[in-house]
Design an enzyme around this catalytic site. Structure first.
Site, PDB file in Angstrom:
ATOM      1  N   ASN A  58      11.354   2.529   3.131  1.00  0.00           N
ATOM      2  CA  ASN A  58      10.996   3.045   1.813  1.00  0.00           C
ATOM      3  C   ASN A  58      11.172   4.558   1.685  1.00  0.00           C
ATOM      4  O   ASN A  58      11.344   5.067   0.601  1.00  0.00           O
ATOM      5  CB  ASN A  58       9.552   2.658   1.472  1.00  0.00           C
ATOM      6  N   ALA A 118       7.347  -7.581  -6.860  1.00  0.00           N
ATOM      7  CA  ALA A 118       7.932  -7.549  -8.207  1.00  0.00           C
ATOM      8  C   ALA A 118       8.126  -6.124  -8.721  1.00  0.00           C
ATOM      9  O   ALA A 118       9.157  -5.810  -9.305  1.00  0.00           O
ATOM     10  CB  ALA A 118       7.048  -8.339  -9.177  1.00  0.00           C
ATOM     11  N   HIS A 119       7.133  -5.247  -8.486  1.00  0.00           N
ATOM     12  CA  HIS A 119       7.199  -3.934  -9.146  1.00  0.00           C
ATOM     13  C   HIS A 119       8.225  -2.995  -8.527  1.00  0.00           C
ATOM     14  O   HIS A 119       8.446  -1.901  -9.033  1.00  0.00           O
ATOM     15  CB  HIS A 119       5.813  -3.272  -9.216  1.00  0.00           C
ATOM     16  N   CYS A 145      -1.087  15.442   2.287  1.00  0.00           N
ATOM     17  CA  CYS A 145      -2.090  16.448   2.578  1.00  0.00           C
ATOM     18  C   CYS A 145      -3.419  15.738   2.709  1.00  0.00           C
ATOM     19  O   CYS A 145      -3.936  15.191   1.742  1.00  0.00           O
ATOM     20  CB  CYS A 145      -2.141  17.444   1.431  1.00  0.00           C
ATOM     21  N   GLN A 205      11.983  -3.104  -0.009  1.00  0.00           N
ATOM     22  CA  GLN A 205      12.931  -2.087  -0.478  1.00  0.00           C
ATOM     23  C   GLN A 205      14.394  -2.538  -0.376  1.00  0.00           C
ATOM     24  O   GLN A 205      15.292  -1.785  -0.727  1.00  0.00           O
ATOM     25  CB  GLN A 205      12.753  -0.782   0.301  1.00  0.00           C
ATOM     26  N   GLY A 246       3.579  -6.935  -2.380  1.00  0.00           N
ATOM     27  CA  GLY A 246       4.198  -6.757  -1.070  1.00  0.00           C
ATOM     28  C   GLY A 246       3.162  -6.624   0.039  1.00  0.00           C
ATOM     29  O   GLY A 246       3.312  -7.189   1.121  1.00  0.00           O
ATOM     30  N   THR A 247       2.109  -5.888  -0.232  1.00  0.00           N
ATOM     31  CA  THR A 247       1.076  -5.669   0.785  1.00  0.00           C
ATOM     32  C   THR A 247       0.465  -6.994   1.234  1.00  0.00           C
ATOM     33  O   THR A 247       0.341  -7.263   2.436  1.00  0.00           O
ATOM     34  CB  THR A 247      -0.029  -4.747   0.220  1.00  0.00           C
ATOM     35  N   THR A 286      -6.343 -19.125  -8.705  1.00  0.00           N
ATOM     36  CA  THR A 286      -5.553 -19.408  -9.906  1.00  0.00           C
ATOM     37  C   THR A 286      -4.351 -18.475  -9.960  1.00  0.00           C
ATOM     38  O   THR A 286      -4.497 -17.263  -9.801  1.00  0.00           O
ATOM     39  CB  THR A 286      -6.436 -19.222 -11.157  1.00  0.00           C
TER      40      THR A 286
HETATM   41  C1  LIG Z   1       5.901  -0.845  -1.954  1.00  0.00           C
HETATM   42  C2  LIG Z   1       6.072  -1.405  -0.591  1.00  0.00           C
HETATM   43  C3  LIG Z   1       5.162  -2.335  -0.057  1.00  0.00           C
HETATM   44  C4  LIG Z   1       3.896  -2.729  -0.781  1.00  0.00           C
HETATM   45  O1  LIG Z   1       4.108  -3.516  -1.891  1.00  0.00           O
HETATM   46  P1  LIG Z   1       2.969  -3.576  -3.030  1.00  0.00           P
HETATM   47  O2  LIG Z   1       3.452  -4.628  -3.964  1.00  0.00           O
HETATM   48  O3  LIG Z   1       2.928  -2.229  -3.640  1.00  0.00           O
HETATM   49  O4  LIG Z   1       1.701  -3.954  -2.363  1.00  0.00           O
HETATM   50  C5  LIG Z   1       5.417  -2.857   1.189  1.00  0.00           C
HETATM   51  N1  LIG Z   1       6.502  -2.491   1.886  1.00  0.00           N
HETATM   52  C6  LIG Z   1       7.404  -1.608   1.419  1.00  0.00           C
HETATM   53  C7  LIG Z   1       8.582  -1.270   2.238  1.00  0.00           C
HETATM   54  C8  LIG Z   1       7.209  -1.034   0.169  1.00  0.00           C
HETATM   55  O5  LIG Z   1       8.086  -0.147  -0.283  1.00  0.00           O
END
Ligand SMILES: *Cc1c(COP(=O)(O)O)cnc(C)c1O
Length: 392
Positions: free
Chosen positions: A151, A200-201, A325, A179, A71-72, A237
């Site tokens: 999120n 995916a995760h 923190c 999300q 996602g990042t 790749t």
């Molecule tokens: C987890 C998350 C991301 C980042 O995704 P990653 O695959 O962990 O890099 C981006 N945006 C939102 C809203 C997320 O919850």
């Protein structure tokens, strides 16, 4: 001790079906998807099947899906990529104040390079007003970026209205849907976005795989330079097992969307009703109606979020804090700050996020744990308070 995982917004367990689909691509089908021989072509087949599944989940064409490392990277690619492609003509970005750090920090990096940024206002319930988006438009606006679902508090933004405004103004629109995908129906043609990020995760797939939807003919400069993979948008790749896992996760998400969302909404409501009735002075943050089904953000007004999370963990309940923190000081999350939560409430906030494998027993156990944890922390605070009062 029972273990109850209520942190699905941080990451999800990998669905056993996903693991099964991925395994052969680590073992017998290890070819490079760019190789011409049979092993390469089998890997290519896996990647292209996954592209179809991901496209089908969001109403896109397979050719509009770019696989990334998550996602990042998808958020970075959309935001930095479209601004780089258009920077000679346009230099203004509109962004919500409750974005994930992947979006927020990408936009802030652009701001440092001289791109003008409008940070939108947001309601106390965590929702952007499309009229504020309209008001923020300028002739030099290149991009609007507003996440689909948050999120931390789960609120769903009016992305279809924002998409309409973007089209009328001829401005590109990116939405971080990490999300939202798999939790609520997501359709790029309904939202009319130009870019959409998913991971995916967060949908029972593997870590390190994600995708960016790029509407046909949208301008996009790559972030990385190398081969011609992913239509010259993302060289390197392909992570074939990861991509295959993402594809399988997308396929399962599509099949389970309706049943998962009804069941998880009911569990989340049972959880919140239980907490609110068992734990005095607890409150739910965000808009309780316009939320994804699984997310519950609760302020307890007792100890700092991180102590709460540690106490919950000792009871076997895994959740996450709404504050971080850093160097000894508690800083409330930018999201809770943006929706105007008072400092003491923001500091004492916990996010619980449910998922496909959460059961009714899990929820009931977590309610009991919350009651025990919060009462104990409050008693401790009261006792500590008493001992510092000088006795005279
Ligand atoms: C987890 C998350 C991301 C980042 O995704 P990653 O695959 O962990 O890099 C981006 N945006 C939102 C809203 C997320 O919850």
């Amino acid at each position: 001790m029972r273990r109850v995982y209520l942190d699905y917004n941080a990451t999800t367990p990998v669905d056993p079906e996903v693991i099964k689909a991925m395994l052969p691509f680590f073992t017998e089908t290890y070819g490079n998807a760019s190789s011409i021989h049979a092993a390469g072509q089998t890997a290519r087949g896996g990647v292209e099947m996954a592209r179809q599944s991901v496209a089908a989940l969001i109403g896109a064409k397979p050719s509009e899906i770019v696989f990334t490392s998550g996602g990042t990277e998808a958020d970075n690619l959309a935001i930095l990529g479209v601004v780089a492609a258009m920077h000679r003509e346009k230099k203004h970005v509109i962004c919500s104040p409750i974005e994930h750090s992947a979006v927020r920090n990408s936009v802030q990096a652009l701001e440092k390079q001289g791109v003008e940024v409008t940070w939108l206002p947001i309601s106390k319930e965590g929702i952007v007003d499309p009229q504020d988006v309209r008001r923020a438009l300028r002739p030099e606006t290149v991009l609007i970026t507003v996440m689909y679902a948050n999120n931390e508090i789960g609120t769903i933004q009016p992305v279809a209205e924002i998409g309409k405004i973007a089209i009328e103004a001829d401005v590109y629109f990116h939405t971080d849907a990490v999300q939202a995908v798999g939790k609520i129906p997501v359709d790029v043609n309904e939202i009319k976005c130009d870019f959409l990020a998913l991971a995916a995760h967060k949908i029972y797939g593997p870590k390190g795989a994600g995708a960016l939807y790029v509407r046909e003919n949208s301008p996009l400069e790559p972030l990385l330079f190398g081969g011609t993979h992913e239509r010259d948008r993302r060289p390197g790749t392909e992570n074939v097992p990861g991509i295959v896992g993402l594809g399988k996760a997308a396929e399962i998400a599509r099949e389970h969307l309706a049943s998962d969302s009804g069941r998880i909404t009911a569990l989340r409501n049972r959880f919140e009703d239980g907490i609110l009735s068992r734990v005095p002075e607890s409150r739910v943050n965000g808009n309780r109606a316009r939320r994804v089904p699984n997310t519950s953000n609760i302020s307890f007004l007792c100890a700092a979020g991180e102590s709460l999370v540690i106490s919950f963990d000792l009871q076997g309940v895994q959740c996450s804090a709404g504050s971080a923190c850093s160097s000894g000081a508690i800083t409330p999350s930018p999201v809770l700050f943006a929706i105007g939560l008072p400092q003491d409430e923001a500091k004492s906030t916990v996010r619980f996020s449910l998922g496909r494998f959460t059961t009714g027993e899990d929820v009931d156990y977590a309610i009991e744990a919350a009651s025990a944890v919060v009462n104990r922390l409050r008693d401790l605070a009261a006792a500590r308070h008493k001992t510092v009062i000088p006795a005279d």
